[in-house]
Scaffold this motif. Structure first.
Motif, PDB file in Angstrom:
ATOM      1  N   THR A   1       0.785  -1.686   0.185  1.00 35.59           N
ATOM      2  CA  THR A   1      -0.092   0.164   0.169  1.00 35.59           C
ATOM      3  C   THR A   1       0.896   1.186   0.284  1.00 35.59           C
ATOM      4  O   THR A   1       0.217   2.186   0.053  1.00 35.59           O
ATOM      5  CB  THR A   1      -0.557   0.186   1.507  1.00 35.59           C
ATOM      6  N   GLY A   2       2.078   1.910   0.717  1.00 30.59           N
ATOM      7  CA  GLY A   2       3.063   2.741   0.700  1.00 30.59           C
ATOM      8  C   GLY A   2       2.557   3.546   1.683  1.00 30.59           C
ATOM      9  O   GLY A   2       2.935   4.347   1.964  1.00 30.59           O
ATOM     10  N   MET A   3       1.912   2.820   3.221  1.00 33.39           N
ATOM     11  CA  MET A   3       1.230   3.662   3.606  1.00 33.39           C
ATOM     12  C   MET A   3       2.604   3.786   4.975  1.00 33.39           C
ATOM     13  O   MET A   3       3.587   2.364   4.998  1.00 33.39           O
ATOM     14  CB  MET A   3       0.312   3.358   4.293  1.00 33.39           C
ATOM     15  N   ALA A   4       2.834   4.753   5.410  1.00 34.73           N
ATOM     16  CA  ALA A   4       3.574   4.603   6.538  1.00 34.73           C
ATOM     17  C   ALA A   4       2.971   4.049   8.388  1.00 34.73           C
ATOM     18  O   ALA A   4       1.743   4.742   8.070  1.00 34.73           O
ATOM     19  CB  ALA A   4       3.917   6.646   7.647  1.00 34.73           C
ATOM     20  N   ASN A   5       3.309   3.288   8.958  1.00 31.67           N
ATOM     21  CA  ASN A   5       3.648   3.172  10.226  1.00 31.67           C
ATOM     22  C   ASN A   5       3.767   3.132  10.909  1.00 31.67           C
ATOM     23  O   ASN A   5       4.699   4.328  10.894  1.00 31.67           O
ATOM     24  CB  ASN A   5       3.306   1.286   9.537  1.00 31.67           C
TER      25      ASN A   5
END
Length: 338
Positions: free
Chosen positions: A31-35
């Motif tokens: 997804t390329g999301m920051a976590n």
């Protein structure tokens, strides 16, 4: 010490001259999301008083990442996670930028085929990239523009356009990877065209008071590739669109490089002088004395410390303490540092 003095980058005041350069963490997912890892990683360095933190290479499109575990900024859904990091970093007094990138032929993920200015592999183990059409190029320019808009919405103080390390912009700049016969290939002015169009598009939407950084590889380490003189010409051609150059070398092709502490600093120094533009020096800089020499001798305006900041998030605090520098330590840690 000059390293601990403020520096003004466009309208942004940095509290010292130490930069955390972009370093891929490969800690996202498809997804390329920051976590939570990204938040903890970057905010820790802000608590550690780094002047400017530059987020890792972040894909402007899904197949513009280097792997499927890199951060993304190709969709509005990425904004909230990035904004959380921005707010956390700013809370502790550091400034924050994000590096916008398209990996080109270096993309190794599964979203779609890698693309490049020409159908030339990075190495024998790599897949053959698809040569970009003119329409493809225009779309990628738009991708960078939209990514810059998202970066502004997330609150970043600056953006860095990644034109180094063998990624797509670098692939267009170098005659070793750009074999095109149209207006995007051939002589150096044509090879600059892609970068120039990206910078022109980005400056249309990026706030005038915020800085634009450009990361470059000043030497390809192979005959027929980019030389330092070429890079000077490239930067002089586009410097009206940027505020500071982050100077690296290599990455375009597999080649053995003789690395040593500060091995890229001379490239920064010469570009600073010949292009009359501020620079960031980077490359195995591991202690404050090295940084002080570079800054005090005018070889760069800022110094990027990478691996050492991975080992020691409180590098800046520890160096200030060891030299009895009058320093604004985090309130929670003052008992340990004073």
């Amino acid at each position: 010490m000059n390293t601990f003095k403020n520096y003004t980058l466009k309208n942004t005041n940095l509290k010292n001259r130490i930069v955390m350069p972009p370093m891929c963490m490969y800690s996202s997912d498809e997804t390329g999301m920051a976590n939570d890892f990204h938040y903890t990683h970057y905010v820790s360095r802000a608590i550690g008083a780094v002047g400017l933190i530059i987020l890792e290479s972040t894909g402007v499109v899904e197949n513009g990442r280097t792997t499927d575990n890199d951060l993304g900024i190709w969709d509005d859904t990425h904004i909230d996670g990035l904004k959380k990091i921005v707010n956390g970093v700013k809370k502790y007094g550091s400034k924050i930028a994000i590096q916008l990138n398209h990996g080109g032929r270096k993309y190794t993920g599964t979203a779609s085929q890698a693309v490049a200015p020409s159908a030339v592999k990075f190495d024998e183990r790599s897949t053959l990239p698809k040569e970009l059409t003119r329409d493809d190029i225009k779309e990628i320019v738009l991708n960078f523009k939209e990514a810059a808009k998202r970066a502004d919405k997330a609150g970043f103080d600056a953006i860095e356009i990644h034109g180094a390390h063998g990624y797509l912009i670098h692939q267009f700049l170098s005659p070793l990877s750009n074999l095109r016969k149209d207006e995007y290939g051939g002589d150096i002015k044509n090879r600059i065209r892609f970068l120039k169009e990206i910078l022109e598009a980005v400056t249309e939407v990026w706030p005038k008071e915020k800085a634009i950084l450009l990361r470059v590889s000043a030497y390809d380490y192979k005959e027929g590739g980019i030389t330092l003189n070429d890079m000077i010409e490239i930067i002089n051609e586009i410097k009206e669109y940027i505020d500071i150059v982050h100077v690296s070398t290599g990455g375009l092709i597999p080649v053995e490089i003789n690395v040593y502490p500060g091995y890229q600093v001379n490239y920064s120094s010469i570009i600073k002088e010949k292009c009359n533009i501020p620079t960031i020096a980077v490359g195995l800089i591991t202690d404050i004395n090295m940084a002080e020499e570079i800054i005090s001798n005018g070889r760069a305006d800022l110094v990027a410390v990478g691996r050492e900041l991975l080992r020691n998030p409180y590098f800046v605090l520890n160096e200030a303490k060891s030299r009895n520098i009058d320093f604004d330590y985090p309130e929670q840690y003052k008992g340990a540092f004073k």
